[in-house]
Design a protein around this motif. Structure first.
Motif, PDB file in Angstrom:
ATOM      1  N   ILE A 177       0.825  -1.189   0.000  1.00  0.00           N
ATOM      2  CA  ILE A 177       0.000   0.000   0.000  1.00  0.00           C
ATOM      3  C   ILE A 177       0.867   1.249   0.000  1.00  0.00           C
ATOM      4  N   ARG A 178       1.911   1.279   0.812  1.00  0.00           N
ATOM      5  CA  ARG A 178       2.748   2.472   0.894  1.00  0.00           C
ATOM      6  C   ARG A 178       3.516   2.696  -0.405  1.00  0.00           C
ATOM      7  N   ASP A 179       3.914   1.633  -1.075  1.00  0.00           N
ATOM      8  CA  ASP A 179       4.655   1.776  -2.325  1.00  0.00           C
ATOM      9  C   ASP A 179       3.748   2.059  -3.511  1.00  0.00           C
ATOM     10  N   GLY A 180       2.484   1.677  -3.410  1.00  0.00           N
ATOM     11  CA  GLY A 180       1.554   1.880  -4.512  1.00  0.00           C
ATOM     12  C   GLY A 180       1.059   0.556  -5.046  1.00  0.00           C
ATOM     13  N   ARG A 181      -0.251   0.360  -5.003  1.00  0.00           N
ATOM     14  CA  ARG A 181      -0.838  -0.911  -5.444  1.00  0.00           C
ATOM     15  C   ARG A 181      -0.625  -1.163  -6.918  1.00  0.00           C
ATOM     16  N   TRP A 182      -0.505  -0.071  -7.712  1.00  0.00           N
ATOM     17  CA  TRP A 182      -0.430  -0.234  -9.162  1.00  0.00           C
ATOM     18  C   TRP A 182       0.956   0.109  -9.706  1.00  0.00           C
ATOM     19  N   ARG A 183       1.969   0.066  -8.861  1.00  0.00           N
ATOM     20  CA  ARG A 183       3.308   0.399  -9.326  1.00  0.00           C
ATOM     21  C   ARG A 183       3.755  -0.601 -10.388  1.00  0.00           C
ATOM     22  N   GLY A 184       4.639  -0.147 -11.275  1.00  0.00           N
ATOM     23  CA  GLY A 184       5.207  -1.043 -12.267  1.00  0.00           C
ATOM     24  C   GLY A 184       4.922  -0.645 -13.701  1.00  0.00           C
ATOM     25  N   ARG A 185       3.954   0.261 -13.919  1.00  0.00           N
ATOM     26  CA  ARG A 185       3.666   0.702 -15.288  1.00  0.00           C
ATOM     27  C   ARG A 185       4.710   1.702 -15.778  1.00  0.00           C
ATOM     28  N   HIS A 186       5.198   2.566 -14.879  1.00  0.00           N
ATOM     29  CA  HIS A 186       6.158   3.606 -15.258  1.00  0.00           C
ATOM     30  C   HIS A 186       7.018   3.911 -14.037  1.00  0.00           C
ATOM     31  N   ALA A 187       8.306   3.546 -14.093  1.00  0.00           N
ATOM     32  CA  ALA A 187       9.180   3.651 -12.922  1.00  0.00           C
ATOM     33  C   ALA A 187       9.316   5.092 -12.443  1.00  0.00           C
ATOM     34  N   GLY A 188       9.408   6.043 -13.376  1.00  0.00           N
ATOM     35  CA  GLY A 188       9.560   7.435 -12.984  1.00  0.00           C
ATOM     36  C   GLY A 188       8.350   7.959 -12.247  1.00  0.00           C
ATOM     37  N   CYS A 217      -5.714  13.666  -8.700  1.00  0.00           N
ATOM     38  CA  CYS A 217      -4.292  13.605  -9.050  1.00  0.00           C
ATOM     39  C   CYS A 217      -3.453  13.354  -7.803  1.00  0.00           C
ATOM     40  N   VAL A 218      -2.330  12.682  -8.010  1.00  0.00           N
ATOM     41  CA  VAL A 218      -1.309  12.586  -6.965  1.00  0.00           C
ATOM     42  C   VAL A 218      -0.303  13.702  -7.130  1.00  0.00           C
ATOM     43  N   ALA A 219       0.149  13.930  -8.363  1.00  0.00           N
ATOM     44  CA  ALA A 219       1.101  14.998  -8.644  1.00  0.00           C
ATOM     45  C   ALA A 219       0.666  15.738  -9.895  1.00  0.00           C
ATOM     46  N   VAL A 220       0.931  17.046  -9.930  1.00  0.00           N
ATOM     47  CA  VAL A 220       0.582  17.887 -11.071  1.00  0.00           C
ATOM     48  C   VAL A 220       1.735  18.839 -11.344  1.00  0.00           C
ATOM     49  N   SER A 221       1.782  19.355 -12.583  1.00  0.00           N
ATOM     50  CA  SER A 221       2.808  20.331 -12.938  1.00  0.00           C
ATOM     51  C   SER A 221       2.159  21.576 -13.514  1.00  0.00           C
ATOM     52  N   PRO A 222       2.824  22.719 -13.448  1.00  0.00           N
ATOM     53  CA  PRO A 222       2.202  23.977 -13.885  1.00  0.00           C
ATOM     54  C   PRO A 222       1.747  23.992 -15.334  1.00  0.00           C
ATOM     55  N   ASP A 251       7.644  20.807 -14.190  1.00  0.00           N
ATOM     56  CA  ASP A 251       7.125  20.235 -15.439  1.00  0.00           C
ATOM     57  C   ASP A 251       7.912  19.005 -15.884  1.00  0.00           C
ATOM     58  N   ALA A 252       9.227  19.055 -15.747  1.00  0.00           N
ATOM     59  CA  ALA A 252      10.070  17.967 -16.243  1.00  0.00           C
ATOM     60  C   ALA A 252       9.885  16.675 -15.460  1.00  0.00           C
ATOM     61  N   GLU A 253       9.257  16.748 -14.296  1.00  0.00           N
ATOM     62  CA  GLU A 253       9.104  15.559 -13.458  1.00  0.00           C
ATOM     63  C   GLU A 253       7.934  14.679 -13.870  1.00  0.00           C
ATOM     64  N   ILE A 254       7.043  15.181 -14.712  1.00  0.00           N
ATOM     65  CA  ILE A 254       5.901  14.381 -15.151  1.00  0.00           C
ATOM     66  C   ILE A 254       6.004  14.153 -16.650  1.00  0.00           C
ATOM     67  N   VAL A 255       6.180  12.907 -17.026  1.00  0.00           N
ATOM     68  CA  VAL A 255       6.254  12.526 -18.434  1.00  0.00           C
ATOM     69  C   VAL A 255       4.831  12.262 -18.917  1.00  0.00           C
ATOM     70  N   MET A 256       4.391  13.035 -19.888  1.00  0.00           N
ATOM     71  CA  MET A 256       3.044  12.860 -20.433  1.00  0.00           C
ATOM     72  C   MET A 256       3.108  11.897 -21.608  1.00  0.00           C
ATOM     73  N   GLN A 257       2.311  10.836 -21.528  1.00  0.00           N
ATOM     74  CA  GLN A 257       2.246   9.825 -22.568  1.00  0.00           C
ATOM     75  C   GLN A 257       1.064  10.103 -23.497  1.00  0.00           C
TER      76      GLN A 257
END
Length: 257
Positions: free
Chosen positions: A7-18, A150-155, A198-204
């Protein structure tokens, strides 16, 4: 790995390491700095000042003219749902994690009032499930505002959720059905600590950017340079999403020629 660690690491981790690392950092900051209400981990976090963020959103010009608001079911946006109902707006909110046989709940303020149900009783997902109308995607009216968690957002409008892809999956279906029309604002409410560079969120390609980011202190119009995706690419839907979301295969069959 223990359940607590999962739970602390994220139930759905593994799709995108960053994105996994970014979510974990934001969750930890909210937790350790006392900005979270309850545990933020593996969730769209509830946060201190969520009620004030909803009021900030409600002061924007496009809110006043909106009649239909789609809003994610998470506790951090409960105040958005409550504010919409108080102002006579219809609200669509998804079943948490889309785990039921039906995808959405319709909250009609007129019907709730006629039934004697206080809006505070349906602002959280438990009450919405108990008292709202169950609807399929095809039964929904076009929305005037699309609020996402959202968990994280960029300007510049970058966003990441908790990692399961629910919001982008919903929005792809909305676009396919004409429910999320061009120009409809995509918004979120967050704590200031959830804002990152902005650089911290890679938009797919399948990620929908934000038009507005609302915090308890301010409203940020992103004027996002990221393009909105088109209709849902069913071939890009993950096998675990088909397995976990009961209605998804049937919906694909109904919408596919």
């Amino acid at each position: 790995m223990t359940e607590g660690t999962t739970i602390r690491d994220g139930r759905w981790r593994g799709r995108h390491a960053g994105k996994d690392a970014l979510r974990q950092r934001v969750w930890r900051t909210l937790d350790e700095q006392g900005y979270a209400v309850g545990s933020p981990y593996s969730a769209i976090p509830d946060f201190v000042g969520a009620d004030q963020a909803a009021l900030q959103l409600a002061a924007l010009p496009f809110w006043a003219s909106a009649q239909v608001v789609k809003c994610n079911p998470d506790r951090g946006q409960a105040w958005v749902r409550l504010q919409a109902l108080k102002e006579g707006k219809r609200v669509y909110t998804p079943v948490p994690e889309l785990t039921a046989e039906f995808p959405f709940i319709h909250l009609d303020p007129a019907a709730l009032t006629a039934a004697g149900i206080p809006f505070e009783d349906v602002m959280y997902s438990e009450g919405a499930l108990a008292h709202g109308e169950r609807v399929e995607f095809e039964q929904m009216a076009p929305m005037d505002i699309c609020a996402v968690g959202c968990v994280a957002v960029s300007p510049s409008g970058g966003r990441t959720g908790k990692g399961a892809g629910f919001a982008d999956l919903e929005m792809g279906i909305f676009r396919e059905l004409g429910l999320l029309r061009p120009g409809v604002p995509v918004v979120t409410t967050v704590h200031e600590a959830q804002l990152v560079e902005d650089a911290e969120i890679v938009m797919q390609p399948h990620d929908t950017p934000l038009d507005w980011i609302i915090t308890p202190e301010r409203c940020i119009e992103t004027r996002s340079p990221y393009p909105r995706p088109g209709q849902l690419d069913w071939d890009a839907v993950q096998p675990d999403q088909f397995a976990a979301i009961p209605f998804l295969s049937a919906l694909r069959a109904r919408l596919s020629p």
